[in-house]
Design an enzyme around this catalytic site. Structure first.
Site, PDB file in Angstrom:
ATOM      1  N   ASP A 145       0.607  -0.995   0.584  1.00 23.17           N
ATOM      2  CA  ASP A 145       0.430   0.151  -0.243  1.00 23.17           C
ATOM      3  C   ASP A 145       0.588   1.484   0.073  1.00 23.17           C
ATOM      4  O   ASP A 145       1.741   1.618   0.675  1.00 23.17           O
ATOM      5  CB  ASP A 145      -0.618   0.422   0.974  1.00 23.17           C
ATOM      6  CG  ASP A 145      -1.984  -1.357   1.141  1.00 23.17           C
ATOM      7  OD1 ASP A 145      -2.562  -0.912   0.401  1.00 23.17           O
ATOM      8  OD2 ASP A 145      -1.741  -2.645   1.739  1.00 23.17           O
ATOM      9  N   LYS A 149      -0.144   9.851   1.490  1.00 22.39           N
ATOM     10  CA  LYS A 149       0.353  11.193   2.558  1.00 22.39           C
ATOM     11  C   LYS A 149       1.130  11.800   3.454  1.00 22.39           C
ATOM     12  O   LYS A 149       1.610   9.889   4.118  1.00 22.39           O
ATOM     13  CB  LYS A 149      -0.961  11.476   3.369  1.00 22.39           C
ATOM     14  CG  LYS A 149      -2.892  11.634   2.697  1.00 22.39           C
ATOM     15  CD  LYS A 149      -3.678  12.378   3.214  1.00 22.39           C
ATOM     16  CE  LYS A 149      -4.879  12.494   2.149  1.00 22.39           C
ATOM     17  NZ  LYS A 149      -6.180  12.059   3.090  1.00 22.39           N
ATOM     18  N   THR A 216      -0.766  -9.038 -11.729  1.00 27.41           N
ATOM     19  CA  THR A 216      -2.195  -8.371  -9.846  1.00 27.41           C
ATOM     20  C   THR A 216      -2.690  -7.489 -10.666  1.00 27.41           C
ATOM     21  O   THR A 216      -2.935  -6.481 -11.671  1.00 27.41           O
ATOM     22  CB  THR A 216      -1.849  -8.701  -8.648  1.00 27.41           C
ATOM     23  OG1 THR A 216      -0.858  -7.187  -8.881  1.00 27.41           O
ATOM     24  CG2 THR A 216      -0.452  -9.615  -8.405  1.00 27.41           C
ATOM     25  N   ARG A 217      -4.181  -7.444  -9.560  1.00 29.86           N
ATOM     26  CA  ARG A 217      -4.919  -6.339 -10.811  1.00 29.86           C
ATOM     27  C   ARG A 217      -4.423  -4.909  -9.441  1.00 29.86           C
ATOM     28  O   ARG A 217      -4.429  -4.311 -10.479  1.00 29.86           O
ATOM     29  CB  ARG A 217      -6.313  -6.758  -9.161  1.00 29.86           C
ATOM     30  CG  ARG A 217      -7.309  -5.434  -9.513  1.00 29.86           C
ATOM     31  CD  ARG A 217      -8.971  -6.326  -8.574  1.00 29.86           C
ATOM     32  NE  ARG A 217      -8.222  -6.824  -6.913  1.00 29.86           N
ATOM     33  CZ  ARG A 217      -8.702  -5.108  -6.411  1.00 29.86           C
ATOM     34  NH1 ARG A 217      -9.080  -4.409  -6.752  1.00 29.86           N
ATOM     35  NH2 ARG A 217      -8.301  -4.974  -4.927  1.00 29.86           N
ATOM     36  N   GLU A 219      -1.490  -3.850 -10.113  1.00 30.32           N
ATOM     37  CA  GLU A 219      -0.004  -3.608 -10.838  1.00 30.32           C
ATOM     38  C   GLU A 219      -1.176  -3.203 -12.819  1.00 30.32           C
ATOM     39  O   GLU A 219      -0.474  -2.449 -13.153  1.00 30.32           O
ATOM     40  CB  GLU A 219       0.395  -5.197 -11.599  1.00 30.32           C
ATOM     41  CG  GLU A 219       1.425  -4.700 -12.491  1.00 30.32           C
ATOM     42  CD  GLU A 219       2.661  -5.370 -12.428  1.00 30.32           C
ATOM     43  OE1 GLU A 219       2.518  -6.568 -12.433  1.00 30.32           O
ATOM     44  OE2 GLU A 219       3.702  -5.901 -13.718  1.00 30.32           O
TER      45      GLU A 219
END
Ligand SMILES: C[S@@+](CC[C@H](N)C(=O)[O-])C[C@H]1O[C@@H](n2cnc3c(N)ncnc32)[C@H](O)[C@@H]1O
Length: 241
Positions: A145, A149, A216-217, A219
Site C-alpha cells: 500500500d 499522504k 496482479t490487479r 499492477e
C-alpha cells in the site's frame, strides 16, 4: 484515565482494518481449506502475533525445504502460480485481510499446490516472530500500500526498520523481490535499501520485471493509469563479504 486498565498501544501498521465480508466462493474456500491456514497466538489485537508465538515450519510442511515468504500477497495470484512452478520450495503468505486469504486458498487449490500455507496476521510481526534469522530463501513484497499522504508515510511497509528485519530473516545470498507502481515509493525504497549494509542491489538499479510474477490487479491498475512499474531485487550479503 483509569490507570488500572491495561493500555492497548496503538501501533503504526501498514494496513487498514476493513470489513471482512466474503462472497460465496470466498466463504466456501475459507471453510473448506482451513487446513492450509496456520493459526498463531495473538496479542490484544487479532492481527498482531504474540511475541512468544512459534511455528515449526518443517513440521507444518512435513519436510525440510527452502522457505519463501510473501508479505501482503493480497488474493494470492503470485504465490499460487510460483508455488505450482517450484514444488521443491515451501511458501508462506502473511496477509491480514481474510477475504483475500480466502481467495488465496482457492487459487492454491485450483493450482493443485500443497506447498503453501497462510498466516492471517500482521506480516511484520509474523516475520519477526515466526521466521528464524537467516532462514528464508526469498522474501516478496509486491505492490505494498502506497500511503500517499506525507503524514501517512510512517505506515509504509518498506522502511529502514523493516529492511533490518528483512535482512535478518534472509539467508546469505537469498533474494528480496519488491515491486511498486508509485514512483515516489519506488525511490523511497531505493533510498533505504541501496545503502543497507546487508543488502546488495542485484542489478545496480531497477530490476527487470520478474517474469515469474503474474500481473496482479494492483499492477494492472498501475499499468492502466500509465504509471511505471518498478521492480527491485536485493541480495542478502554474506556476513564475511
Ligand atoms: C495493495 S495490496 C497488494 C496485494 C498484492 N501484493 C498484489 O500485488 O496484488 C496490499 C496487500 O497487503 C496487505 N497488507 C498490508 N500490510 C500488511 C501487513 N503488515 N501484514 C500483512 N498483510 C498486509 C493488505 O491487506 C493487502 O492485501
Amino acid at each position: 484515565m483509569d490507570e488500572t486498565l491495561p493500555r492497548v498501544q496503538r501501533e503504526v501498521v501498514s494496513f487498514v482494518r476493513r470489513s471482512a465480508r466474503m462472497n460465496t466462493s470466498q466463504l466456501k474456500a475459507w471453510t473448506d481449506l482451513q487446513h492450509w491456514v496456520v493459526t498463531v497466538p495473538t496479542r490484544q489485537i487479532s492481527t498482531s502475533v504474540a511475541p512468544d508465538a512459534r511455528v515449526d515450519w518443517p513440521a507444518v510442511f512435513g519436510r525440510h525445504a527452502p522457505l519463501v515468504v510473501e508479505l501482503g500477497g493480497g488474493t494470492g495470484d503470485v504465490i499460487a502460480a510460483v508455488a505450482a512452478r517450484q514444488p521443491a520450495r515451501d511458501f508462506i503468505a502473511f496477509e491480514v485481510f481474510e477475504p483475500a486469504v480466502a481467495s488465496t486458498l482457492s487459487k492454491c487449490a485450483r493450482a493443485g499446490v500443497t506447498n503453501v500455507r497462510v498466516v492471517v496476521a500482521n506480516g511484520v510481526d509474523a516475520l519477526a516472530t515466526l521466521i528464524d534469522d537467516g532462514s528464508l530463501s526469498e522474501l516478496w513484497t509486491f505492490f505494498p500500500d502506497p500511503w500517499h499522504k506525507k503524514r501517512h508515510h510512517k505506515r509504509r511497509l518498506v522502511s529502514a526498520a523493516f529492511a533490518d528485519l528483512a535482512a535478518r530473516t534472509l539467508a546469505p545470498d537469498a533474494l528480496w523481490r519488491l515491486a511498486t507502481d508509485w514512483d515516489d515509493y519506488a525511490l523511497a525504497m531505493r533510498a533505504v535499501l541501496d545503502g543497507h549494509p546487508q543488502l546488495q542491489n542485484c542489478h545496480g538499479g531497477w530490476a527487470p520485471r520478474w517474469q515469474d510474477r503474474p500481473q496482479t490487479r494492483y499492477e494492472a491498475k498501475g499499468v492502466a493509469a500509465d504509471r511505471t512499474i518498478h521492480d527491485l531485487c536485493y541480495r542478502r550479503t554474506r556476513d564475511d563479504a
